[in-house]
Design an enzyme around this catalytic site. Structure first.
Site, PDB file in Angstrom:
ATOM      1  CG  ASP A   1      -1.957   1.158   1.291  1.00  0.00           C
ATOM      2  OD1 ASP A   1      -1.970   2.021   0.520  1.00  0.00           O
ATOM      3  OD2 ASP A   1      -2.657   1.089   2.362  1.00  0.00           O
TER       4      ASP A   1
ATOM      5  CG  ASP B   1      -8.648   1.428  -8.711  1.00  0.00           C
ATOM      6  OD1 ASP B   1      -8.655   0.666  -9.576  1.00  0.00           O
ATOM      7  OD2 ASP B   1      -7.578   1.456  -7.786  1.00  0.00           O
TER       8      ASP B   1
ATOM      9  CG  ASP C   1     -10.126   7.183 -17.980  1.00  0.00           C
ATOM     10  OD1 ASP C   1     -10.371   7.129 -16.576  1.00  0.00           O
ATOM     11  OD2 ASP C   1     -10.128   6.261 -18.649  1.00  0.00           O
TER      12      ASP C   1
ATOM     13  CE  LYS D   1      -1.417  -2.976 -25.592  1.00  0.00           C
ATOM     14  NZ  LYS D   1      -1.633  -4.148 -25.105  1.00  0.00           N
TER      15      LYS D   1
HETATM   16  C1  LIG Z   1      -7.043   1.874 -12.580  1.00  0.00           C
HETATM   17  S1  LIG Z   1      -5.789   1.235 -11.995  1.00  0.00           S
HETATM   18  C2  LIG Z   1      -4.357   2.080 -13.381  1.00  0.00           C
HETATM   19  C3  LIG Z   1      -3.258   1.419 -13.033  1.00  0.00           C
HETATM   20  C4  LIG Z   1      -2.020   2.234 -14.286  1.00  0.00           C
HETATM   21  N1  LIG Z   1      -1.795   3.380 -13.325  1.00  0.00           N
HETATM   22  C5  LIG Z   1      -2.512   2.513 -15.636  1.00  0.00           C
HETATM   23  O1  LIG Z   1      -2.662   3.786 -15.845  1.00  0.00           O
HETATM   24  O2  LIG Z   1      -2.932   1.494 -16.242  1.00  0.00           O
HETATM   25  C6  LIG Z   1      -5.164   1.653 -10.285  1.00  0.00           C
HETATM   26  C7  LIG Z   1      -4.030   0.784  -9.817  1.00  0.00           C
HETATM   27  O3  LIG Z   1      -3.535   1.577  -8.496  1.00  0.00           O
HETATM   28  C8  LIG Z   1      -3.333   0.324  -7.705  1.00  0.00           C
HETATM   29  N2  LIG Z   1      -3.635   0.998  -6.362  1.00  0.00           N
HETATM   30  C9  LIG Z   1      -4.729   1.574  -5.669  1.00  0.00           C
HETATM   31  N3  LIG Z   1      -4.594   2.053  -4.299  1.00  0.00           N
HETATM   32  C10 LIG Z   1      -3.224   1.569  -4.112  1.00  0.00           C
HETATM   33  C11 LIG Z   1      -2.444   2.035  -3.117  1.00  0.00           C
HETATM   34  N4  LIG Z   1      -2.762   2.617  -1.771  1.00  0.00           N
HETATM   35  N5  LIG Z   1      -1.174   1.445  -3.258  1.00  0.00           N
HETATM   36  C12 LIG Z   1      -0.647   1.044  -4.188  1.00  0.00           C
HETATM   37  N6  LIG Z   1      -1.421   0.715  -5.342  1.00  0.00           N
HETATM   38  C13 LIG Z   1      -2.707   1.176  -5.368  1.00  0.00           C
HETATM   39  C14 LIG Z   1      -4.344  -0.749  -7.890  1.00  0.00           C
HETATM   40  O4  LIG Z   1      -4.037  -1.906  -7.716  1.00  0.00           O
HETATM   41  C15 LIG Z   1      -4.327  -0.577  -9.439  1.00  0.00           C
HETATM   42  O5  LIG Z   1      -3.703  -1.426 -10.054  1.00  0.00           O
END
Ligand SMILES: C[S@@+](CC[C@H](N)C(=O)[O-])C[C@H]1O[C@@H](n2cnc3c(N)ncnc32)[C@H](O)[C@@H]1O
Length: 243
Positions: free
Chosen positions: A125, A148, A184, A222
Site C-alpha cells: 500500500d 481507480d 480519464d 493503449k
Molecule cells: C485503475 S488502475 C491504473 C493502473 C495504471 N496506472 C494504468 O494507468 O494503467 C489503479 C491501480 O492502482 C493500484 N492501487 C490502488 N490503490 C493503491 C495503493 N494505496 N497503493 C498501491 N497501489 C494502489 C491498484 O491496484 C491498480 O492497479
C-alpha cells in the site's frame, strides 16, 4: 480484554506513535493469478529490484548506488508507463508502488525486456510505503496515473486523491518537486482539481489554472488511444511544492 477493547488499544497506541491508521483503502486486494512469465520475472528480478515495506526508511543513494532525482509512481498497474518512463530517463531513479502482485510481476518482466536498471518496486500500500519508507523532501516527483475512479458517490471516500494524502505527498517532495496526476474520469478530474486547489503550499503548473495538455513524458496508454478514438477525454494535472 475483549476483541473490541484490544483493537481500540492498538489503534490508540498507533495513533500516539504518530502512525496513520487508514480504515478506508483505495483498493480491494484481488488475488489474481500470476502468469508463468510474471512468476519467473519475480523470481529473477525481485532480489535486485524489489523493495520491502518492512525494511523501513530507504537510503536512496544506497538503493540506486548513486545520487539522482527520484520519481515515485503510485498504482502503476502493469507498469507500462513506468517502465517506458524509466527507459526514457536513465538519468533518473524510479520507484513504483503497486498492491497487485501480477502487476508487479508484469512490470519486472517488461523492465527485464527493456534492460531497465533505474527502477525499483514495492508490492504494498502506497500510503504505508510513503509514511514508513520515504524520507521527507526525498523526491523530485510523484505520479499517479488513472487511479481507480470509484465511480459511485458512496465510494468517493475510497479515492486515493484526498486532502490528507496530498499533504503526505507534499511532505515527501522537495521544494519545487512535482505531483503529476492523470485520469480519464471527468468527475474524478474535477475532484482532483478541487482537492489540489484547496490544499496549501502548491502551485498549479497549468497556464489556465486547471488542467495541462498531456506532457510528452507521460506515454499514451493503449487504453487511452482507444478512448481518444471514441472521443473520451483525459485530464492531466501538475502541481509543484512551493513550501
Ligand atoms: C485503475 S488502475 C491504473 C493502473 C495504471 N496506472 C494504468 O494507468 O494503467 C489503479 C491501480 O492502482 C493500484 N492501487 C490502488 N490503490 C493503491 C495503493 N494505496 N497503493 C498501491 N497501489 C494502489 C491498484 O491496484 C491498480 O492497479
Amino acid at each position: 480484554m475483549n476483541d473490541k477493547e484490544s483493537t481500540q488499544k492498538n489503534l490508540s497506541e498507533a495513533q500516539e506513535q504518530g502512525r496513520y491508521i487508514r480504515r478506508i483503502r483505495s483498493f480491494v486486494k484481488r488475488e489474481g493469478r500470476l502468469t508463468k512469465g510474471q512468476a519467473s520475472a519475480l523470481e529473477r528480478s525481485w532480489p535486485t529490484m524489489g523493495l520491502k515495506h518492512e525494511d523501513g526508511l530507504l537510503d536512496l543513494g544506497k538503493v540506486f548506488g548513486r545520487e539522482a532525482d527520484t520519481i515515485v509512481e503510485i498504482g502503476f498497474g502493469m507498469g507500462h508507463s513506468l517502465v517506458a518512463m524509466a527507459a526514457a530517463a536513465p538519468e533518473k531513479n524510479f520507484i513504483g508502488i503497486e498492491v497487485h502482485r501480477p502487476g508487479v510481476g508484469a512490470c519486472l518482466m517488461e523492465a527485464e525486456e527493456q534492460g531497465v536498471t533505474n527502477l525499483r518496486v514495492f508490492e504494498h500500500d502506497a500510503v504505508e510505503v510513503l509514511q514508513d519508507c520515504i524520507a521527507d523532501e526525498a523526491l523530485a516527483g510523484v505520479q499517479v496515473f488513472f487511479p481507480d475512479p470509484w465511480h459511485k458517490k458512496r465510494h468517493h471516500k475510497r479515492r486515493l486523491i484526498q486532502p490528507e494524502f496530498v499533504e503526505q505527498l507534499r511532505r515527501k517532495l522537495r521544494i519545487g518537486g512535482v505531483l503529476h496526476l492523470a485520469t480519464d474520469w471527468e468527475n474524478y478530474a474535477e475532484h482532483m482539481l478541487e482537492v489540489m486547489q484547496n490544499a496549501s503550499k502548491w502551485q498549479n503548473l497549468s497556464a489556465t489554472n486547471d488542467y495541462i495538455p498531456r506532457p510528452d513524458e507521460r506515454p499514451l496508454t493503449k487504453f487511452e488511444k482507444r478512448g481518444a478514438r471514441l472521443g473520451h477525454g483525459v485530464w492531466d494535472l501538475k502541481f509543484s511544492r512551493v513550501e
